[in-house]
Design a protein around this motif. Structure first.
Motif, PDB file in Angstrom:
ATOM      1  N   ASP A   1       0.857  -1.192   0.000  1.00  0.00           N
ATOM      2  CA  ASP A   1       0.000   0.000   0.000  1.00  0.00           C
ATOM      3  C   ASP A   1       0.889   1.236   0.000  1.00  0.00           C
ATOM      4  N   PRO A   2       0.570   2.249  -0.815  1.00  0.00           N
ATOM      5  CA  PRO A   2       1.526   3.325  -1.092  1.00  0.00           C
ATOM      6  C   PRO A   2       1.705   4.366  -0.001  1.00  0.00           C
ATOM      7  N   VAL A   3       0.903   4.332   1.062  1.00  0.00           N
ATOM      8  CA  VAL A   3       0.975   5.389   2.087  1.00  0.00           C
ATOM      9  C   VAL A   3       1.096   4.755   3.463  1.00  0.00           C
ATOM     10  N   LEU A   4       1.934   5.359   4.286  1.00  0.00           N
ATOM     11  CA  LEU A   4       2.073   4.962   5.683  1.00  0.00           C
ATOM     12  C   LEU A   4       1.706   6.158   6.555  1.00  0.00           C
ATOM     13  N   VAL A   5       0.776   5.945   7.470  1.00  0.00           N
ATOM     14  CA  VAL A   5       0.337   7.001   8.389  1.00  0.00           C
ATOM     15  C   VAL A   5       0.864   6.673   9.782  1.00  0.00           C
ATOM     16  N   TYR A   6       1.405   7.667  10.462  1.00  0.00           N
ATOM     17  CA  TYR A   6       1.954   7.459  11.797  1.00  0.00           C
ATOM     18  C   TYR A   6       1.848   8.748  12.593  1.00  0.00           C
TER      19      TYR A   6
ATOM     20  N   ASN B   1       4.856   6.382  15.997  1.00  0.00           N
ATOM     21  CA  ASN B   1       3.883   5.539  16.684  1.00  0.00           C
ATOM     22  C   ASN B   1       2.732   5.142  15.764  1.00  0.00           C
ATOM     23  N   ILE B   2       2.157   3.994  16.036  1.00  0.00           N
ATOM     24  CA  ILE B   2       0.969   3.473  15.352  1.00  0.00           C
ATOM     25  C   ILE B   2       1.124   3.570  13.837  1.00  0.00           C
ATOM     26  N   PRO B   3       2.079   2.866  13.245  1.00  0.00           N
ATOM     27  CA  PRO B   3       2.202   2.872  11.789  1.00  0.00           C
ATOM     28  C   PRO B   3       1.043   2.110  11.148  1.00  0.00           C
ATOM     29  N   GLU B   4       0.352   2.747  10.230  1.00  0.00           N
ATOM     30  CA  GLU B   4      -0.803   2.147   9.556  1.00  0.00           C
ATOM     31  C   GLU B   4      -0.622   2.264   8.046  1.00  0.00           C
ATOM     32  N   LEU B   5      -0.680   1.146   7.338  1.00  0.00           N
ATOM     33  CA  LEU B   5      -0.607   1.141   5.879  1.00  0.00           C
ATOM     34  C   LEU B   5      -1.969   1.497   5.305  1.00  0.00           C
ATOM     35  N   VAL B   6      -1.965   2.385   4.299  1.00  0.00           N
ATOM     36  CA  VAL B   6      -3.198   2.907   3.728  1.00  0.00           C
ATOM     37  C   VAL B   6      -3.103   2.850   2.206  1.00  0.00           C
TER      38      VAL B   6
ATOM     39  N   LEU C   1      -1.341  23.373  15.897  1.00  0.00           N
ATOM     40  CA  LEU C   1      -2.523  24.100  15.442  1.00  0.00           C
ATOM     41  C   LEU C   1      -3.713  23.926  16.386  1.00  0.00           C
ATOM     42  N   THR C   2      -3.543  23.068  17.411  1.00  0.00           N
ATOM     43  CA  THR C   2      -4.671  22.772  18.297  1.00  0.00           C
ATOM     44  C   THR C   2      -4.283  22.929  19.771  1.00  0.00           C
ATOM     45  N   ASN C   3      -3.553  23.991  20.042  1.00  0.00           N
ATOM     46  CA  ASN C   3      -3.209  24.346  21.415  1.00  0.00           C
ATOM     47  C   ASN C   3      -2.431  23.235  22.125  1.00  0.00           C
ATOM     48  N   ASN C   4      -1.545  22.573  21.370  1.00  0.00           N
ATOM     49  CA  ASN C   4      -0.636  21.578  21.951  1.00  0.00           C
ATOM     50  C   ASN C   4      -1.367  20.375  22.536  1.00  0.00           C
ATOM     51  N   SER C   5      -2.519  20.039  21.978  1.00  0.00           N
ATOM     52  CA  SER C   5      -3.299  18.906  22.485  1.00  0.00           C
ATOM     53  C   SER C   5      -2.609  17.590  22.145  1.00  0.00           C
ATOM     54  N   CYS C   6      -3.007  16.535  22.846  1.00  0.00           N
ATOM     55  CA  CYS C   6      -2.525  15.190  22.527  1.00  0.00           C
ATOM     56  C   CYS C   6      -3.467  14.577  21.500  1.00  0.00           C
ATOM     57  N   MET C   7      -2.913  13.910  20.502  1.00  0.00           N
ATOM     58  CA  MET C   7      -3.732  13.219  19.500  1.00  0.00           C
ATOM     59  C   MET C   7      -3.170  11.814  19.321  1.00  0.00           C
ATOM     60  N   ASN C   8      -4.080  10.840  19.204  1.00  0.00           N
ATOM     61  CA  ASN C   8      -3.613   9.461  19.169  1.00  0.00           C
ATOM     62  C   ASN C   8      -4.643   8.537  18.556  1.00  0.00           C
ATOM     63  N   CYS C   9      -4.250   7.257  18.448  1.00  0.00           N
ATOM     64  CA  CYS C   9      -5.143   6.154  18.065  1.00  0.00           C
ATOM     65  C   CYS C   9      -5.816   6.349  16.714  1.00  0.00           C
ATOM     66  N   HIS C  10      -5.066   6.868  15.726  1.00  0.00           N
ATOM     67  CA  HIS C  10      -5.658   6.966  14.390  1.00  0.00           C
ATOM     68  C   HIS C  10      -5.892   5.555  13.847  1.00  0.00           C
ATOM     69  N   SER C  11      -6.968   5.402  13.093  1.00  0.00           N
ATOM     70  CA  SER C  11      -7.363   4.084  12.609  1.00  0.00           C
ATOM     71  C   SER C  11      -8.135   4.241  11.307  1.00  0.00           C
ATOM     72  N   PHE C  12      -8.042   3.207  10.434  1.00  0.00           N
ATOM     73  CA  PHE C  12      -8.682   3.245   9.121  1.00  0.00           C
ATOM     74  C   PHE C  12      -9.551   2.010   8.939  1.00  0.00           C
ATOM     75  N   CYS C  13     -10.612   2.167   8.165  1.00  0.00           N
ATOM     76  CA  CYS C  13     -11.481   1.052   7.820  1.00  0.00           C
ATOM     77  C   CYS C  13     -10.936   0.376   6.568  1.00  0.00           C
ATOM     78  N   GLN C  14     -10.392  -0.809   6.715  1.00  0.00           N
ATOM     79  CA  GLN C  14      -9.858  -1.601   5.599  1.00  0.00           C
ATOM     80  C   GLN C  14      -8.855  -0.806   4.765  1.00  0.00           C
ATOM     81  N   GLN C  15      -7.948  -0.122   5.416  1.00  0.00           N
ATOM     82  CA  GLN C  15      -6.891   0.657   4.757  1.00  0.00           C
ATOM     83  C   GLN C  15      -7.445   1.739   3.822  1.00  0.00           C
ATOM     84  N   ASN C  16      -8.672   2.178   4.075  1.00  0.00           N
ATOM     85  CA  ASN C  16      -9.327   3.186   3.237  1.00  0.00           C
ATOM     86  C   ASN C  16      -8.983   4.582   3.760  1.00  0.00           C
TER      87      ASN C  16
END
Length: 484
Positions: free
Chosen positions: A126-131, A453-458, A164-179
């Motif tokens: 899959d051509p994209v890696l999200v982390y 963190n949390i490498p996801e193939l997309v 861009l969001t007041n130094n907030s914590c962001m985590n646990c990104h997830s995709f439906c079937q690499q979509n």
């Protein structure tokens, strides 16, 4: 004699610049390159595997596919391969491997290291890696963001940065079937909420309800996109004064639930709701009819943190009405082995389930004994992953949509920073030697203060509008969800 050596050096450099190859003495040892690409298997659509030598002496690399050869001259120890020429050499028909020959000019003259092979698979990745890129701080966080990297080039774009969001914590990104058009992530602290990105729209959710320990945490999309399985975790963090595992992250309470995307409702699971057990890390089967999760007997925390041993279990799920089965099966009784399972992920074809196993607990990304394991779901047998695991942490992982590749995070270089590694798995379940995510300048790993963190193939680029995400984050109220 000194003048003779200088003249020899200059003349050799001129010869190299003109394109002629120097006479080199063969050495019976491997080139000391970094990253280590010797014997790895790569996809045919990967970006150039730039590498470095251990010093800045003049050097030449010859890369041959048996039909065509390209030459790369090092600059200050860096072999930077032209993207165009790399693509040409990989596009040749019936190419199964590349041979790399490295020559280096040393004080006694030119030497040639033992050539090595890079295997080329026709299975594309899959051509994209999200982390998430984050500094590995122990209590407070600083700059972080969710990024996407084109694996066919070196292009990296930000999906959202907390600058861009007041130094907030962001985590646990997830995709439906690499979509890439169906994504979610959480934001904590300022602008808290779960953000659902679906087909160009952004929705901000408030998932905190009174009957659960916390807002929703670790996600797994149902293949239909109608549901998302989540855990709800009361997470705490402590620190060891003298232990190889610097940080201890643990749950004081946790449940597994399913969220109905269309109805904005949380479906409570009678088999995973209550305080007698800790349940976490849910994941759906590829057909959507089974829910897998990790569960441990509840312990007094943090006093008994080392007694927490998670098994890998499964339960039927009916996507037609969102109902749960009344029986729970144990796939991996890790507690009997005095071990603990985390991060189960089913391959898109439903053949395998990959998970992490460590001596205790669930937050294995900080446990140095954490290793990856792979089970054949048809036979219940574990496959050999000795080619993949290292002496340090090997933990979070995700599959490519064609099931021939997976990415995982590892601290094998220095024990401190997680970096993403790519690995091929063939039709028989045999795994190749993994390789680190290629960078335009591999030295960037040494210079960077960030973990991946949390490498996801997309399957493609996430087409989110950063300005819209920031606007929704800052100015939109979170839609409350309710328990059905």
């Amino acid at each position: 004699m000194k003048h003779i050596f200088v003249l020899f050096f200059i003349s050799s450099l001129i010869v190299a610049c003109q394109g002629s190859l120097p006479q080199a003495k063969p050495l019976a040892k491997d080139a000391p390159i970094w990253p280590d690409y010797n014997g790895v298997t790569i996809p045919s659509n990967i970006c150039p595997l730039n590498f470095t030598l251990n010093d800045s002496l003049p050097a030449i690399a010859l890369i041959s596919n048996g039909k065509k050869e390209i030459r790369v001259d090092a600059e200050n120890g860096l072999f930077s391969i032209s993207e165009r020429r790399w693509e040409e050499i990989l596009e040749e028909k019936d190419i199964h491997s590349l041979q790399v020959t490295v020559m280096q000019q040393q004080p006694e003259g030119w030497v040639q290291y033992r050539p090595f092979q890079i295997h080329v698979s026709s299975d594309e990745i899959d051509p994209v890696l999200v982390y998430r890129r984050i500094q590995p701080a122990y209590r407070m966080w600083g700059e972080m963001g969710i990024y996407q990297r084109n694996l066919e080039t070196f292009e990296e774009d930000v999906i959202l940065s907390n600058s861009l969001t007041n130094n907030s914590c962001m985590n646990c990104h997830s995709f439906c079937q690499q979509n890439p058009d169906q994504m979610l992530f959480h934001q904590r602290s300022t602008y808290a909420g779960t953000y659902m990105l679906q087909n160009g729209t952004v929705e901000k959710l408030n998932t905190k309800v009174d009957s659960l320990p916390s807002a929703l945490v670790y996600p797994s999309w149902h293949p239909s996109g109608r549901y998302v399985a989540f855990s709800s975790n009361d997470i705490k963090q402590d620190y060891h004064l003298q232990d190889a595992n610097r940080i201890e992250v643990y749950d004081q309470e946790s449940d597994v639930v399913v969220y109905d995307v269309e109805q904005h409702t949380i479906l409570l699971n009678p088999m995973t709701h209550g305080k007698d057990a800790f349940e976490t890390f849910p994941t759906f089967s590829s057909d959507g009819n089974t829910l897998y999760f990790c569960t441990s007997e509840a312990q007094e925390m943090p006093a008994d943190y080392q007694k927490v041993k998670y098994n890998l279990c499964s339960q039927s799920f009916n996507p037609k009405d969102g109902s749960f089965g009344t029986e729970v099966d144990t796939l991996v009784n890790a507690a009997q082995e005095n071990m603990s399972v985390s991060f189960p992920r089913v391959s898109p074809d439903g053949r395998y389930i990959m998970y992490t196993k460590a001596s205790y607990g669930n937050f294995s990304i900080w446990h140095k004994d954490a290793d990856l394991h792979l089970m054949d779901l048809a036979t219940g047998q574990e496959l050999d992953m000795s080619a993949v695991n290292s002496a340090d942490v090997d933990s979070y992982h995700s599959w490519s949509s064609n099931c021939r590749w997976f990415v995982f995070s590892s601290r094998r270089i220095d024990g401190l920073y997680t970096r993403p590694y790519l690995c091929h798995i063939d039709e028989a379940g045999k795994m190749s030697k993994p390789f680190i995510l290629p960078q335009k300048d591999p030295k960037s790993y040494e210079l960077s203060l960030y973990s991946y963190n949390i490498p996801e193939l997309v399957k493609g680029t996430v087409q989110s509008d950063v300005r819209e995400l920031v606007e929704v984050s800052r100015y939109h109220s979170a839609t409350p969800v309710k328990v059905k």
